[in-house]
Design an enzyme around this catalytic site. Structure first.
Site, PDB file in Angstrom:
ATOM      1  N   ASP A   1      10.661   6.888  -8.903  1.00 60.56           N
ATOM      2  CA  ASP A   1      11.131   8.016  -9.726  1.00 60.56           C
ATOM      3  C   ASP A   1      12.655   7.982  -9.727  1.00 60.56           C
ATOM      4  OD1 ASP A   1      10.018  11.377 -10.173  1.00 60.56           O
ATOM      5  OD2 ASP A   1      12.019  10.627 -10.565  1.00 60.56           O
TER       6      ASP A   1
ATOM      7  N   ASP B   1      10.813   8.485 -16.637  1.00 56.22           N
ATOM      8  CA  ASP B   1      11.569   7.964 -15.480  1.00 56.22           C
ATOM      9  C   ASP B   1      10.723   7.677 -14.248  1.00 56.22           C
ATOM     10  OD1 ASP B   1      11.171  10.534 -14.368  1.00 56.22           O
ATOM     11  OD2 ASP B   1      13.109  10.423 -13.360  1.00 56.22           O
ATOM     12  N   GLU B   2       9.412   7.609 -14.405  1.00 56.34           N
ATOM     13  CA  GLU B   2       8.623   7.299 -13.206  1.00 56.34           C
ATOM     14  C   GLU B   2       7.392   6.446 -13.531  1.00 56.34           C
ATOM     15  OE1 GLU B   2       6.531  10.668 -11.369  1.00 56.34           O
ATOM     16  OE2 GLU B   2       6.971  11.829 -13.161  1.00 56.34           O
TER      17      GLU B   2
HETATM   18  P1  TTP Z   1      12.284  14.424 -13.162  1.00 52.67           P
HETATM   19  O1  TTP Z   1      12.008  13.082 -12.563  1.00 52.67           O
HETATM   20  O2  TTP Z   1      11.348  15.532 -12.837  1.00 52.67           O
HETATM   21  O3  TTP Z   1      13.729  14.914 -12.720  1.00 52.67           O
HETATM   22  P2  TTP Z   1      15.066  14.094 -12.525  1.00 52.67           P
HETATM   23  O4  TTP Z   1      14.845  12.631 -12.651  1.00 52.67           O
HETATM   24  O5  TTP Z   1      16.112  14.648 -13.431  1.00 52.67           O
HETATM   25  O6  TTP Z   1      15.499  14.476 -11.063  1.00 52.67           O
HETATM   26  P3  TTP Z   1      14.827  13.998  -9.691  1.00 52.67           P
HETATM   27  O7  TTP Z   1      15.921  13.263  -8.963  1.00 52.67           O
HETATM   28  O8  TTP Z   1      14.432  15.248  -8.998  1.00 52.67           O
HETATM   29  O9  TTP Z   1      13.664  13.106 -10.025  1.00 52.67           O
HETATM   30  O10 TTP Z   1      12.339  14.313 -14.737  1.00 52.67           O
HETATM   31  C1  TTP Z   1      12.850  13.177 -15.394  1.00 52.67           C
HETATM   32  C2  TTP Z   1      13.621  13.608 -16.613  1.00 52.67           C
HETATM   33  O11 TTP Z   1      12.793  14.364 -17.485  1.00 52.67           O
HETATM   34  C3  TTP Z   1      14.810  14.472 -16.310  1.00 52.67           C
HETATM   35  O12 TTP Z   1      15.974  13.714 -16.009  1.00 52.67           O
HETATM   36  C4  TTP Z   1      14.957  15.282 -17.561  1.00 52.67           C
HETATM   37  C5  TTP Z   1      13.561  15.382 -18.122  1.00 52.67           C
HETATM   38  N1  TTP Z   1      13.010  16.713 -17.836  1.00 52.67           N
HETATM   39  C6  TTP Z   1      13.129  17.702 -18.813  1.00 52.67           C
HETATM   40  O13 TTP Z   1      13.663  17.452 -19.900  1.00 52.67           O
HETATM   41  N2  TTP Z   1      12.656  18.951 -18.537  1.00 52.67           N
HETATM   42  C7  TTP Z   1      12.066  19.285 -17.346  1.00 52.67           C
HETATM   43  O14 TTP Z   1      11.666  20.433 -17.135  1.00 52.67           O
HETATM   44  C8  TTP Z   1      11.944  18.254 -16.354  1.00 52.67           C
HETATM   45  C9  TTP Z   1      11.299  18.556 -15.014  1.00 52.67           C
HETATM   46  C10 TTP Z   1      12.429  16.998 -16.651  1.00 52.67           C
HETATM   47 MG    MG Z   2      13.271  11.688 -11.665  1.00 53.66          MG
END
Ligand code: TTP
Ligand code: MG
Length: 381
Positions: free
Chosen positions: A9, A103-104
């Site tokens: 992730d 992103d995962e």
């Molecule tokens: P995530 O992997 O949940 O968050 P992240 O990568 O920003 O942070 P983390 O280090 O905690 O993993 O989500 C991936 C992307 O998806 C995030 O960068 C932006 C988008 N996203 C949204 O647009 N709205 C949301 O509510 C969430 C949770 C994510």
């Molecule tokens: Mg993330």
């Protein structure tokens, strides 16, 4: 052979891409999201998280909590491009890749120690390649199954690397709160607390009758998860041969202008599907059905990899010039084939594409609810 599942992730993904593209932002609170008064935070850098800002928070609140942050709009096309590059690395590492979101992904890396030494080495290699080739940090979890791998990658963010070994899986997760189990929200947490169950360990030891009262028919599955057991396989998306869409019109189209208008719409739909799943193509096929049901199709290959709406549209219009349009048109379709995965050569789509963002929202729902959005070759024709 021991089963090893890796969950990767990206850290603060959208915000990290913004920092990557503008290194002057490094170390600053960066908040990415809707810029209007009613917008919400998509994500923010870890610097901004210290002020209490988080995803899905109203922008107004983010401004209050962290007024000095750098506020940036969402550039979905750019994030999708970086995502494709990352997914390309995963496909290099293992044939079994299941992309969960932009992103995962899960990777089944069982048996790969023969190639790489130990499972840990595969995990470290994934992190290193993302760092070297993309310039971003990822958090990686390596564990005997999906549930544990996802939990592991989430534990130490950013830039985390957590391995849960088979023998210690159950004891490893036992101290964590029950909400760490996907699907256990505030309501179930409250219900469980009435029975004195607050940790995963207590959940594993709890009477199955209690679990049935809280989780109904899912009780057994939750119990197995609490024991650290999860048999779900990593399901790679089978490679589509082509990605396309066609529309049958309620009223026949007449003339090139009307057809071009629909081709523009179709190009947007097809281009979106293509990019979303990390593909690019080489050939565009135009399908056209006249009002007497006579159907023709014409194909043309581009000079470079095709990944954006404009390129698809340009080829479709050239193909339209090759067909006769004296008669009414009942159906138009566009298909992109000759697909490749990863980073297309010669890409340059528009950054601020509202439709792309709207589709991104619906696609998230589709991803969550499991609807297939890629048309396999031929299925849509
Ligand atoms: P995530 O992997 O949940 O968050 P992240 O990568 O920003 O942070 P983390 O280090 O905690 O993993 O989500 C991936 C992307 O998806 C995030 O960068 C932006 C988008 N996203 C949204 O647009 N709205 C949301 O509510 C969430 C949770 C994510
Ligand atoms: Mg993330």
């Amino acid at each position: 052979m021991l089963r090893w599942i890796m969950h990767v992730d990206m850290d603060a993904f959208f915000a990290s891409v913004e920092v990557l593209d503008n290194p002057a932002l490094r170390g600053l609170p960066v908040i990415v999201g809707g810029q209007s008064m009613r917008g919400v935070v998509s994500t923010c850098s870890y610097e901004a998280r210290r002020f209490g800002v988080h995803s899905a928070m109203p922008m107004i609140q983010a401004h209050k909590l962290c007024p000095n942050a750098v506020f940036l709009p969402v550039r979905m096309a750019r994030y999708a491009e970086v995502s494709r590059q990352i997914m390309g690395i995963f496909h290099d590492l293992s044939p079994l890749v299941e992309q969960l979101s932009i992103d995962e992904a899960f990777l089944d890396v069982s048996g790969m120690e023969r190639l790489y030494g130990t499972p840990e080495k595969v995990g470290l290699l994934a992190k290193e390649r993302i760092k070297q080739e993309v310039g971003l940090t990822a958090s990686v979890g390596l564990a005997p199954n999906k549930f544990l791998a996802k939990m592991a990658s989430d534990l130490y963010k950013p830039d985390g690397f957590t391995v849960i070994k088979h023998a210690e899986a159950q004891s490893f997760i036992a101290p964590f709160p029950v909400t760490k189990i996907f699907g256990i929200g505030a309501a179930a947490q409250h219900a469980l607390s009435q029975f004195g169950v607050t940790t995963i360990g207590q959940l594993a030891a709890a009477d199955i009758a209690i679990l049935r009262r809280v989780f109904g028919k899912n009780a057994e599955r939750v119990h197995l998860l609490a024991l650290g057991r999860d048999d779900r396989p990593v399901v790679p998306e089978s490679e589509p041969k082509s990605i396309g869409r066609e529309i049958t019109f309620s009223e026949d189209l007449h003339g090139a202008e009307a057809c071009r208008e629909k081709l523009l719409e179709l190009s947007g739909l097809v281009g979106y599907r293509l990019r979303r799943k990390g593909y690019y193509g080489r050939t565009v096929t135009l399908k056209l059905k006249y009002n007497d049901f006579r159907t023709i199709s014409r194909s043309l290959s581009g000079e470079s990899d095709i990944a954006c709406d404009e390129e698809i549209y340009a080829l479709a219009v050239r193909l339209l010039q090759q067909v006769r349009l004296e008669q009414g048109v009942r159906l138009l379709g566009i298909t992109v084939s000759g697909l490749g995965f990863g980073k297309p050569v010669g890409l340059g789509f528009e950054d601020d594409d509202k439709r792309l963002r709207r589709n991104e929202v619906t696609d998230k729902l589709k991803a969550r609810f499991g609807e297939q959005i890629i048309f396999r070759g031929g299925r849509n024709s």
